[in-house]
Design a protein around this motif. Structure first.
Motif: not given
Length: 882
Positions: A165-173, A196-203
């Protein structure tokens, strides 16, 4: 073309400059006419120009298509763009669509590495990748990544890089996976996991999966999970520990096991608190901490308490069984301190804690526990060393415990008080050596049920032992070595051992009512400061005699005989009567068998028993016989030892009133067949005659005019131990596995293992690890009426492992035949499959019908399935764990 050359071209309306070096900051630059001002060269970028520098290259080759606006990289190409790094066997950079495509080339190269996509600390391996470097979104096939202790594999993966964002804060991949599996197995494909058929990963944060199923060896199991959360945080993080099992027990009720909380205290220490709780009152708590400091120390502490409450099936009353556990392990690094060291292990438990709490099948077979924790200090600039120890031994069957704490000792290095500091010529007085040691010890013998009671302190025994010695050695008559020595020992203990005979403890026959005897004497410890003293002096004279027979120029080159005779005289005064006591066993004289015992028995330093007066002259001769021969094969002279030793020993005691001569012992051993077999023997000769009943008399053989002592017995043992691999090497040379054939030359180990495990196993190697042992013991005795020769034992044994495949093996043990009793000893068979993270074992012993079966998944972070059904026979079912 360099950047400066590109900037100097102004005659064209629009020109595309392709950089021929691995930098793309000047690629697709657009220039307009009349853009030169007084300040110098000025240019304007197009709307689709790259904002940041791209660094790229390839190990093999690269070429550029200006028409298609693409760059092709071959042979492990790489691309660096901001914090993103992409590596692949082949890469395509598409500037029109702002895409990077990476592929894995299907070549058989044992040194190849999987393509990788790296963003910051996150690394993904893949088979095929398409990535938009503008939107920072990508699509990956067969993605693989490691997050903490978990390995995640997805057939199809969509990767979205977090925006800033504009403040330089990076969101999660975020990575979305389809047909994925999460596991802790290092093998590809994994031996087990949750698919599993569906898996969401936030490193580095979290993995969330939908409906999943446990899979082992590619086979789905009936274990289904409706959903799952797997924290992937790195570093220290506190959190709740979910129960390892939910179980129902007929006696304990419904319960939760290993529920608790984890606290990372700091970089060097963590804390885990877990417990068990059941609906009928049974509960327990365990505190475990691990600590480590680099170049300092490492260890762990476990404290456990359990209270098993069981209801009586008759009246419903509750019975409480409390048990404790103290487990400490501490290891100090060798670099931590130059002269101080502390470390060891403590393993104390009461009331069979392991069996009550863990239901561990190994605890059924383990009945011995021990501890040894010590502190040592080398005192600089002094000859002294100090140490303090905690020692403990425990038998869970008998419930007996022996604890020694503290066991403090002060030992002095050997001193030479008469030796000057600077001496050029050494005299015999300079070799006078002084030794000293002191030891303080607290000792108690108790049971695991009374360990933490006042009775333990009442049974505590304390002792102090001092030892001092003075010795020297000198050369006399040029060839003899004379060694006199004096030793003194003094021990003080606070409690005396006593046997008490109760004359009222009469045993009555229940049928006739007659007196049949008395109960044996009872033992007790009486508080009484007692001292035990022991003194002895000795002088020894020894030398060496060498004899040599020289051979000719043929096979036999010589014989060497080394004789080491020694003679010694020792003296020690009588001190037996001071420490002995007598107790009766019966009031009737005809049935009384008095017991003589030492009042200093069962103390902190063991049983201190005195001895009769000794003034003995001892003698001994040790012989070593070697031969030298000429080897035509090696064209050199070689040595062979015919006998490692042949020794003769005996003594004469001047202080004894009878039987002053001791038996003469002759013993020795030698090795046969290049050390494969060993033969040892022993013979006994008596200076005294035996009567017709084979009882020794006081008449010596010299009284009857004989010269040599009387032969009494001779015994020998042949023992052979060799593996089949050693036999094959002796007969046929090296293993065929070490010989390269034209078909496998140049192939690496990894490549051959991919072609199948059976290709690496030869028929001869099936029995490579088989071990053959043979033992023969015999004895010959000279009795007065007849001579006796008999075999005490004669057996042969074969055991070993057959590698059926790369991962499967069959263990065969104890195939034995007893020639003396003419019977077989049945073997046991064990089939085992051992992979990186799971193991299966089946054992069968036909001799007693016992079999055992084990299958389990072992992992540092994931332990989702473990089944251990230990052992069973016709009469006993030991235990099981699931």
């Amino acid at each position: 073309m360099s950047r400066n050359e590109a900037k100097s071209i102004l005659s064209m309306d629009r020109i595309a400059v392709v950089d021929t070096i691995p930098n793309l900051d000047s690629l697709l630059l657009t220039f307009e006419k009349d853009t030169i001002d007084n300040k110098g060269l000025n240019y304007k970028l197009s709307a689709d120009a790259i904002e940041f520098e791209i660094d790229y290259g390839a190990r093999d080759s690269s070429w550029t298509s200006i028409a298609d606006k693409k760059i092709y990289l071959f042979g492990k190409g790489w691309i660096h763009y901001q914090n993103i790094k992409i590596v692949a066997d082949s890469l395509i950079i598409d500037f029109s669509n702002q895409l990077v495509q990476g592929y894995r080339t299907k070549v058989r190269d044992s040194e190849k590495e999987l393509p990788s996509f790296t963003e910051g600390q996150n690394v993904f391996n893949y088979e095929e990748l398409t990535f938009n470097y503008n939107t920072k979104k990508g699509f990956v096939k067969d993605a693989r990544t490691v997050q903490g202790d978990f390995k995640l594999l997805g057939s199809e993966t969509k990767f979205i890089s977090g925006a800033t964002d504009s403040l330089g804060v990076k969101e999660d991949d975020v990575a979305y996976n389809r047909n994925a599996i999460i596991t802790t197995c290092n093998h590809v494909p994994p031996h087990f996991g949750i698919r599993t058929n569906k898996l969401k990963l936030v490193p580095e944060k979290l993995a969330v999966l939908s409906l999943a199923q446990v899979e082992i060896a590619g086979v789905p199991t009936p274990i289904i999970l409706p959903f799952g959360f797997f924290p992937l945080l790195k570093g220290r993080s506190s959190g709740i520990i979910l129960p390892s099992s939910y179980e129902y027990n007929d006696q304990l009720g419904l319960g939760f096991r290993e529920i608790g909380y984890y606290i990372p205290v700091n970089d060097y220490l963590d804390l885990k608190i877990t417990g068990d709780i059941y609906s009928r009152g049974t509960h327990g708590i365990r505190i475990n901490t691990n600590y480590k400091k680099r170049y300092g120390y490492t260890g762990n502490i476990t404290l456990g308490y359990a209270n098993n409450i069981a209801e009586s099936p008759t009246d419903g009353s509750k019975h409480s069984n409390k048990s404790f556990l103290i487990n400490i392990r501490h290891d100090q690094d060798s670099k931590a301190h130059p002269y101080r060291r502390i470390g060891g292990s403590v393993n104390i438990q009461s009331n069979r804690y392991d069996q009550r709490v863990y239901e561990n099948p190994n605890a059924v077979l383990t009945n011995q526990y021990s501890s040894n924790f010590s502190f040592s200090h080398e005192m600089p600039s002094t000859p002294f060393r100090f140490s303090a120890e905690f020692r403990h031994s425990q038998n869970t069957k008998t419930r007996q415990m022996e604890i020694t704490f503290p066991n403090m000792s002060l030992r002095m290095n050997t001193l030479y008080p008469l030796k000057p500091k600077n001496v050029t010529k050494e005299k015999w007085t300079h070799k006078v050596a002084l030794t000293y040691s002191s030891e303080f010890r607290n000792f108690v013998r108790t049971t695991d049920t009374t360990l933490f009671t006042p009775q333990t302190l009442k049974d505590l025994q304390t002792g102090l032992q001092n030892k001092a010695g003075l010795s020297t050695n000198m050369r006399v008559l040029k060839y003899f070595n004379l060694s006199p020595s004096i030793n003194y020992e003094e021990t003080w203990i606070t409690k005396r051992y006593e046997l008490f005979f109760d004359m009222d403890s009469v045993r009555i026959d229940t049928f006739s009512g007659d007196t049949i005897g008395f109960k044996p004497p009872t033992s007790s410890l009486i508080s009484d400061l007692s001292a035990f003293r022991r003194f002895n002096a000795a002088i020894t004279l020894n030398t060496q005699i060498f004899g040599t027979i020289r051979g000719g120029r043929g096979f036999f080159r010589g014989l060497r005989h080394v004789m080491k005779p020694n003679i010694s005289f020792g003296y020690s005064p009588e001190n037996k009567s001071k420490y002995e006591a007598i107790v009766n066993t019966d009031t009737r004289e005809e049935f009384n068998n008095p017991i003589t015992y030492s009042t200093l028995s069962n103390g902190p330093f063991g049983s201190l028993v005195g001895s009769e007066r000794q003034m003995a002259l001892s003698y001994g001769i040790t012989n070593v016989i070697e031969a030298k021969y000429y080897s035509k094969k090696d064209t050199i002279e070689k040595k062979v030892r015919l006998f490692d030793n042949i020794s003769i020993t005996g003594n004469y005691n001047f202080a004894a009133d009878s039987f002053q001569w001791s038996p003469i012992n002759i013993f020795g051993n030698t090795r046969l067949f290049k050390g494969i077999s060993n033969f040892s023997f022993r013979a006994l000769f008596s200076p005294y005659l035996y009567d017709e009943d084979n009882k020794i008399t006081q008449q010596t053989v010299w009284d009857t005019g004989k010269v040599l002592p009387e032969f009494r017995s001779f015994g020998g043992q042949f023992s052979t131990s060799i593996s089949f691999g050693e036999v094959r090497e002796i007969l046929f040379g090296k293993s065929p596995k070490s010989k390269k054939t034209p078909g496998n030359q140049g192939k690496s180990t990894q490549q051959s293992s991919e072609e199948g495990p059976e290709s690496d196993i030869y028929l001869a190697e099936w029995f490579e690890n088989f071990h053959l042992s043979h033992s023969l013991n015999f004895e010959y005795r000279n009795l007065s009426s007849r001579d006796t020769f008999y075999l005490s034992s004669h057996s042969i044994n074969v055991s070993g492992t057959i590698p059926l495949t790369k991962n499967w093996s069959m263990n065969i043990g104890n195939i034995a035949y007893d020639f003396k009793h003419k019977s077989f000893v049945y073997p046991y068979f064990s089939f085992e499959r051992d992979l990186h993270c799971w193991r299966m074992n089946f054992t069968w012993a036909p001799s007693n019908g016992v079999y055992s079966f084990f299958i389990g998944v072992q992992s540092s972070a994931l332990n989702f399935m473990k089944y251990d059904y230990f052992q069973r026979n016709a009469n006993t079912l030991f235990t099981g764990q699931r």
